[in-house]
Write a protein that holds these residues in place. Structure first.
Motif, mmCIF file in Angstrom:
data_model
loop_
_atom_site.group_PDB
_atom_site.id
_atom_site.type_symbol
_atom_site.label_atom_id
_atom_site.label_comp_id
_atom_site.label_asym_id
_atom_site.label_seq_id
_atom_site.Cartn_x
_atom_site.Cartn_y
_atom_site.Cartn_z
ATOM 1 N N LEU A 1 -11.354 0.982 3.095
ATOM 2 C CA LEU A 1 -11.757 -0.337 3.586
ATOM 3 C C LEU A 1 -12.952 -0.886 2.807
ATOM 4 C CD1 LEU A 1 -11.352 0.243 7.432
ATOM 5 C CD2 LEU A 1 -9.835 -1.014 5.899
ATOM 6 N N GLU A 2 -13.870 -0.017 2.423
ATOM 7 C CA GLU A 2 -15.011 -0.464 1.618
ATOM 8 C C GLU A 2 -14.549 -0.937 0.242
ATOM 9 O OE1 GLU A 2 -17.654 2.821 1.490
ATOM 10 O OE2 GLU A 2 -18.258 2.648 3.601
ATOM 11 N N THR A 3 -13.558 -0.268 -0.325
ATOM 12 C CA THR A 3 -13.026 -0.679 -1.631
ATOM 13 C C THR A 3 -12.324 -2.026 -1.523
ATOM 14 O OG1 THR A 3 -12.663 1.673 -2.121
ATOM 15 C CG2 THR A 3 -11.655 0.083 -3.610
ATOM 16 N N VAL A 4 -11.615 -2.237 -0.412
ATOM 17 C CA VAL A 4 -10.974 -3.537 -0.172
ATOM 18 C C VAL A 4 -12.024 -4.640 -0.078
ATOM 19 C CG1 VAL A 4 -9.665 -4.907 1.511
ATOM 20 C CG2 VAL A 4 -8.909 -2.593 0.943
ATOM 21 N N GLN A 5 -13.129 -4.370 0.641
ATOM 22 C CA GLN A 5 -14.190 -5.367 0.774
ATOM 23 C C GLN A 5 -14.849 -5.666 -0.571
ATOM 24 O OE1 GLN A 5 -16.959 -5.136 4.043
ATOM 25 N NE2 GLN A 5 -15.602 -3.809 5.208
ATOM 26 N N GLU A 6 -15.002 -4.627 -1.387
ATOM 27 C CA GLU A 6 -15.593 -4.844 -2.711
ATOM 28 C C GLU A 6 -14.699 -5.742 -3.567
ATOM 29 O OE1 GLU A 6 -17.061 -2.285 -6.632
ATOM 30 O OE2 GLU A 6 -16.548 -1.240 -4.763
ATOM 31 N N ALA A 7 -13.390 -5.502 -3.505
ATOM 32 C CA ALA A 7 -12.453 -6.349 -4.250
ATOM 33 C C ALA A 7 -12.482 -7.783 -3.726
ATOM 34 C CB ALA A 7 -11.040 -5.776 -4.159
ATOM 35 N N CYS A 8 -12.587 -7.928 -2.399
ATOM 36 C CA CYS A 8 -12.685 -9.272 -1.805
ATOM 37 C C CYS A 8 -13.926 -9.999 -2.317
ATOM 38 C CB CYS A 8 -12.738 -9.175 -0.278
ATOM 39 S SG CYS A 8 -11.168 -8.762 0.515
ATOM 40 N N THR B 1 0.825 -1.196 0.000
ATOM 41 C CA THR B 1 0.000 0.000 0.000
ATOM 42 C C THR B 1 0.864 1.253 0.000
ATOM 43 O OG1 THR B 1 -1.663 1.196 1.276
ATOM 44 C CG2 THR B 1 -0.128 -0.130 2.521
ATOM 45 N N PRO B 2 0.367 2.367 -0.545
ATOM 46 C CA PRO B 2 1.106 3.626 -0.468
ATOM 47 C C PRO B 2 1.292 4.057 0.984
ATOM 48 C CG PRO B 2 -0.661 3.766 -2.084
ATOM 49 C CD PRO B 2 -0.870 2.499 -1.321
ATOM 50 N N GLN B 3 2.251 4.918 1.202
ATOM 51 C CA GLN B 3 2.522 5.385 2.552
ATOM 52 C C GLN B 3 1.292 6.024 3.181
ATOM 53 O OE1 GLN B 3 5.843 8.038 2.760
ATOM 54 N NE2 GLN B 3 5.767 8.255 4.986
ATOM 55 N N THR B 4 0.438 6.623 2.337
ATOM 56 C CA THR B 4 -0.772 7.282 2.825
ATOM 57 C C THR B 4 -1.633 6.343 3.662
ATOM 58 O OG1 THR B 4 -0.785 8.529 0.765
ATOM 59 C CG2 THR B 4 -2.775 8.636 2.109
ATOM 60 N N TYR B 5 -1.699 5.071 3.272
ATOM 61 C CA TYR B 5 -2.623 4.130 3.898
ATOM 62 C C TYR B 5 -1.932 3.131 4.824
ATOM 63 C CZ TYR B 5 -5.147 5.815 -0.210
ATOM 64 O OH TYR B 5 -5.705 6.602 -1.179
ATOM 65 N N GLN B 6 -0.662 3.333 5.117
ATOM 66 C CA GLN B 6 0.052 2.349 5.928
ATOM 67 C C GLN B 6 -0.544 2.200 7.325
ATOM 68 O OE1 GLN B 6 4.239 3.221 5.821
ATOM 69 N NE2 GLN B 6 4.529 2.262 3.819
ATOM 70 N N SER B 7 -1.119 3.284 7.854
ATOM 71 C CA SER B 7 -1.736 3.194 9.179
ATOM 72 C C SER B 7 -2.988 2.327 9.171
ATOM 73 C CB SER B 7 -2.089 4.595 9.689
ATOM 74 O OG SER B 7 -3.020 5.220 8.824
ATOM 75 N N LEU B 8 -3.519 2.042 7.956
ATOM 76 C CA LEU B 8 -4.725 1.222 7.827
ATOM 77 C C LEU B 8 -4.401 -0.256 7.582
ATOM 78 C CD1 LEU B 8 -6.983 3.457 5.536
ATOM 79 C CD2 LEU B 8 -7.231 3.073 7.988
ATOM 80 N N GLU B 9 -3.119 -0.580 7.525
ATOM 81 C CA GLU B 9 -2.746 -1.939 7.113
ATOM 82 C C GLU B 9 -3.349 -3.009 8.026
ATOM 83 O OE1 GLU B 9 1.343 -4.496 6.441
ATOM 84 O OE2 GLU B 9 1.289 -2.396 5.835
ATOM 85 N N SER B 10 -3.378 -2.744 9.329
ATOM 86 C CA SER B 10 -3.949 -3.722 10.259
ATOM 87 C C SER B 10 -5.434 -3.929 9.989
ATOM 88 C CB SER B 10 -3.736 -3.254 11.700
ATOM 89 O OG SER B 10 -4.335 -4.157 12.611
ATOM 90 N N ASP B 11 -6.177 -2.836 9.752
ATOM 91 C CA ASP B 11 -7.600 -2.948 9.449
ATOM 92 C C ASP B 11 -7.836 -3.650 8.119
ATOM 93 O OD1 ASP B 11 -8.297 -1.628 11.788
ATOM 94 O OD2 ASP B 11 -8.235 0.346 10.850
ATOM 95 N N ILE B 12 -6.973 -3.370 7.136
ATOM 96 C CA ILE B 12 -7.080 -4.027 5.830
ATOM 97 C C ILE B 12 -6.862 -5.530 5.973
ATOM 98 C CG2 ILE B 12 -6.010 -4.230 3.548
ATOM 99 C CD1 ILE B 12 -5.368 -1.217 3.748
ATOM 100 N N ARG B 13 -5.875 -5.887 6.772
ATOM 101 C CA ARG B 13 -5.572 -7.312 6.992
ATOM 102 C C ARG B 13 -6.747 -8.014 7.675
ATOM 103 N NH1 ARG B 13 -0.824 -9.866 6.776
ATOM 104 N NH2 ARG B 13 0.230 -7.842 6.605
ATOM 105 N N ASP B 14 -7.318 -7.348 8.675
ATOM 106 C CA ASP B 14 -8.475 -7.931 9.371
ATOM 107 C C ASP B 14 -9.641 -8.145 8.414
ATOM 108 O OD1 ASP B 14 -7.094 -7.929 11.739
ATOM 109 O OD2 ASP B 14 -7.966 -6.066 12.479
ATOM 110 N N SER B 15 -9.866 -7.175 7.526
ATOM 111 C CA SER B 15 -10.958 -7.282 6.560
ATOM 112 C C SER B 15 -10.738 -8.469 5.625
ATOM 113 C CB SER B 15 -11.066 -5.991 5.751
ATOM 114 O OG SER B 15 -12.090 -6.091 4.781
ATOM 115 N N ILE B 16 -9.508 -8.631 5.164
ATOM 116 C CA ILE B 16 -9.184 -9.746 4.264
ATOM 117 C C ILE B 16 -9.355 -11.082 4.974
ATOM 118 C CG2 ILE B 16 -7.275 -10.865 3.034
ATOM 119 C CD1 ILE B 16 -6.284 -8.069 2.286
ATOM 120 N N GLN B 17 -8.908 -11.153 6.234
ATOM 121 C CA GLN B 17 -8.984 -12.416 6.978
ATOM 122 C C GLN B 17 -10.419 -12.819 7.295
ATOM 123 O OE1 GLN B 17 -6.377 -11.542 10.288
ATOM 124 N NE2 GLN B 17 -4.591 -12.370 9.249
ATOM 125 N N ARG B 18 -11.331 -11.865 7.273
ATOM 126 C CA ARG B 18 -12.748 -12.208 7.469
ATOM 127 C C ARG B 18 -13.346 -12.863 6.230
ATOM 128 N NH1 ARG B 18 -12.879 -7.230 10.408
ATOM 129 N NH2 ARG B 18 -13.545 -6.096 8.541
#
Length: 292
Positions: free
Chosen positions: A134-141, A38-55
């Motif tokens: 996070l919504e875009t990540v869920q849509e891709a999932c 992810t770009p540096q802009t979203y690095q603080s969201l990496e944990s939330d992104i990972r949780d979303s993917i693992q669901r």
């Protein structure tokens, strides 16, 4: 119905006149292995992104690529602390004069001082922006799951067809079993009579030993267990959960019974059926490796 572990999904969203793109691809893996770029802009969201993917996923290697304006780098702004910069420059000029250094040598350390130069993002990572990401990540999932579901259906249909072939072969083995025992007894009797010229000292004991020998080649137990494993495999294919490892275990048990049947049998027809069974099971094994 089992899901495939192979899939791809892509989703986009726009905010602050910027476009975020999320691409997720998944491939085979024994466990769940998530990689996020992810770009540096979203690095603080990496944990939330990972949780979303693992669901959404339980097995497979998942690679998530997040890009801003179709680039993997975020728009950034370089900030300079000019008052502090002036102090450092004055200090380094004093050092230059004291130690007779060149200007390049005196100023070489300035860019390495974090207090002087910092980087900030042009687009602030607000709560609303975080939600969009996070919504875009869920849509891709969701798109990945749809693809994995479609491929999983094709894999399941193929395994069910092969399972029907296996059922038919196991049925034929059961029908052939009694004939093989009788033929085996007959061959033993013929050979012993040939060597003894039909002169038997204890005929009752003789026939008892022949029956024991023939029983050792009996495949009834193996066929019974094979029937049970085949039925369990079919039931597992219809379960709405992660079944890849369970299917793999059941298949191993099926292969073990078939190997035992092959080692016990002295019948050419059964040997041919065993080869066909092993071929079908090997094809199923290849398919299971792509099942979640």
């Amino acid at each position: 119905m089992p899901l495939s572990m192979t899939g791809f999904g892509r989703a986009t969203a726009t905010y602050y006149d910027k476009t975020i793109s999320v691409e997720i691809k998944t491939v085979n893996h024994r466990f769940l292995d998530v990689s996020i770029k992810t770009p540096q802009t979203y690095q603080s969201l990496e944990s939330d992104i990972r949780d979303s993917i693992q669901r959404h996923f339980q097995r497979g290697r998942v690679e998530c690529f997040i890009m801003l304006d179709n680039e993997e780098v975020s728009p950034s702004k370089v900030n300079v602390n000019w008052p502090l910069m002036n102090q450092y420059v004055d200090t380094y000029y004093s050092i230059q004069n004291t130690y007779n250094l060149s200007t390049e040598e005196a100023l070489a350390f300035i860019p390495k001082i974090p207090e002087i130069i910092s980087i900030s993002e042009n687009v602030p990572l607000t709560e609303s922006v975080s939600d969009i990401v996070l919504e875009t990540v869920q849509e891709a999932c969701g798109q990945v799951i749809l693809m994995r579901s479609n491929e999983g259906k094709m894999i399941t249909d193929d395994m069910k067809n092969r399972l029907e072939n296996i059922k038919q072969l196991v049925k034929q083995l059961g029908e052939r079993r009694e004939t093989v025992i009788i033929e085996y007894q007959g061959r033993i009797l013929s050979r012993i009579h040939a060597f003894t010229d039909g002169q038997l000292h204890d005929e009752a004991r003789f026939y008892q030993e022949v029956a024991i020998l023939a029983e050792k080649g009996d495949i009834t137990e193996e066929i019974t267990r094979l029937h049970s494993h085949v039925q369990q495999f079919g039931q597992t294919l219809n379960e709405e959960q992660v079944v890849g490892r369970k299917l793999g275990f059941i298949l191993q048990e099926m292969q073990r019974e078939v190997n035992t049947i092959g080692s016990k049998s002295n019948d050419a027809l059964i040997s041919n059926w065993v080869v066909t069974l092993k071929t079908e099971m090997e094809k199923i094994k290849e398919q299971i490796q792509n099942i979640e």
